[in-house]
Scaffold this motif. Structure first.
Motif, short mmCIF file in Angstrom:
data_model
loop_
_atom_site.label_atom_id
_atom_site.label_comp_id
_atom_site.label_asym_id
_atom_site.label_seq_id
_atom_site.Cartn_x
_atom_site.Cartn_y
_atom_site.Cartn_z
N GLY A 72 61.89 59.93 42.30
CA GLY A 72 61.82 58.52 41.97
C GLY A 72 63.22 57.93 41.97
O GLY A 72 64.20 58.63 42.20
N VAL A 73 63.30 56.64 41.69
CA VAL A 73 64.60 55.99 41.60
C VAL A 73 65.30 56.48 40.34
O VAL A 73 64.70 56.55 39.26
CB VAL A 73 64.44 54.45 41.56
CG1 VAL A 73 65.77 53.76 41.29
CG2 VAL A 73 63.84 53.95 42.87
N VAL A 74 66.59 56.84 40.49
CA VAL A 74 67.41 57.29 39.36
C VAL A 74 68.69 56.48 39.36
O VAL A 74 69.36 56.36 40.39
CB VAL A 74 67.75 58.80 39.48
CG1 VAL A 74 68.63 59.23 38.31
CG2 VAL A 74 66.50 59.65 39.56
N THR A 79 65.68 57.79 34.82
CA THR A 79 64.61 57.71 35.82
C THR A 79 63.93 56.34 35.70
O THR A 79 63.43 55.98 34.64
CB THR A 79 63.61 58.86 35.64
OG1 THR A 79 63.09 58.84 34.30
CG2 THR A 79 64.29 60.20 35.86
N ASN A 110 67.96 61.04 42.92
CA ASN A 110 66.68 61.08 43.64
C ASN A 110 66.60 62.37 44.45
O ASN A 110 67.60 62.82 45.02
CB ASN A 110 66.59 59.86 44.55
CG ASN A 110 65.41 59.92 45.47
OD1 ASN A 110 65.52 60.43 46.58
ND2 ASN A 110 64.28 59.44 45.01
N ASP A 111 65.42 62.97 44.52
CA ASP A 111 65.27 64.26 45.20
C ASP A 111 65.57 64.20 46.69
O ASP A 111 66.22 65.10 47.24
CB ASP A 111 63.89 64.88 44.94
CG ASP A 111 62.71 63.98 45.30
OD1 ASP A 111 62.90 62.79 45.65
OD2 ASP A 111 61.58 64.48 45.23
N ASP A 113 67.59 62.08 48.15
CA ASP A 113 69.04 61.90 48.25
C ASP A 113 69.74 63.25 48.12
O ASP A 113 70.65 63.58 48.89
CB ASP A 113 69.55 60.96 47.16
CG ASP A 113 69.04 59.54 47.28
OD1 ASP A 113 68.48 59.18 48.34
OD2 ASP A 113 69.20 58.78 46.30
N GLY A 136 59.59 61.04 50.82
CA GLY A 136 60.92 60.67 50.36
C GLY A 136 61.81 60.29 51.51
O GLY A 136 61.58 60.68 52.66
N ASN A 148 69.00 54.07 46.37
CA ASN A 148 67.71 53.51 45.95
C ASN A 148 66.88 52.92 47.08
O ASN A 148 66.28 51.87 46.93
CB ASN A 148 67.92 52.48 44.83
CG ASN A 148 68.63 53.08 43.65
OD1 ASN A 148 68.33 54.18 43.23
ND2 ASN A 148 69.60 52.36 43.12
N GLU A 150 64.07 54.36 48.59
CA GLU A 150 62.65 54.54 48.26
C GLU A 150 61.71 53.98 49.31
O GLU A 150 60.79 53.22 49.01
CB GLU A 150 62.33 53.94 46.89
CG GLU A 150 62.76 54.78 45.73
CD GLU A 150 62.01 56.09 45.61
OE1 GLU A 150 60.78 56.09 45.43
OE2 GLU A 150 62.67 57.13 45.70
#
Length: 179
Positions: A72-74, A79, A110-111, A113, A136, A148, A150
């Protein structure tokens, strides 16, 4: 704190919608331990996922710092979205929570990223697409992350998002050949 050869060891954690994975990497990103995996606890609240990470970390041996990929966005370790996890993740300070549990410096991104940093050449425009429980994406320009993105939650076709059309749920629904 540092190995005999002067190398820092990093516990690398991947939080996913279906599994939480961990392994220790050396300073060059090469595995020092075997990858360990636990099914993502359900419901996937912050507390139970953090407990799974603590269990995985304890089995990985010595490490000096922690890197976490989150689906997700971090922003600054917090989170902001969590489509494939519990809504309690929204606004959760994962970085601080893991620091308290593991007593090591922690960075959360983010995973996609995180996976992208391990895959890119660092030149030109590079787009990384990851397929797992969800869809992703990470975009890099000359090795610098465009944050970000996403892409998975943007409209794709038939009124659905990339994630709805390309995620694991759709694969299981329509089969590998059609997917």
């Amino acid at each position: 704190m540092v190995e005999e050869n002067g190398s820092i060891r990093t516990l690398s954690v991947d939080i996913g919608g279906s599994g939480v994975k961990a392994m220790v990497l050396d300073i060059t990103g090469h595995p020092v331990t075997e990858r360990a995996r636990l099914d993502t606890p359900q419901p996937a609240t912050p507390e139970v996922v953090i407990n799974a990470i603590v269990v995985l970390a304890a089995a990985q041996g010595e490490f000096h710092r922690v890197s976490v990929g989150f689906p997700g966005v971090v922003r600054s370790g917090v989170t902001e979205t969590a489509v494939n996890l519990h809504p309690d993740w929204i606004g959760f300070d994962l970085e601080t929570a893991l620091l308290k549990h593991l007593n090591k410096p922690v960075r959360v991104i983010n995973d996609a990223d995180m996976q992208g940093f391990g895959a890119i050449a660092g030149k030109g425009v590079e787009l990384v697409i990851t397929l797992g429980t969800g869809f992703g994406s990470a975009l890099f320009v000359d090795g610098k992350l465009v944050p970000n993105m996403e892409m998975g939650h943007h409209p794709f076709r038939k009124g659905e998002t990339f994630e709805q059309q390309l995620g694991r749920a759709e694969l299981e629904k329509i089969g590998e050949k059609r997917w």
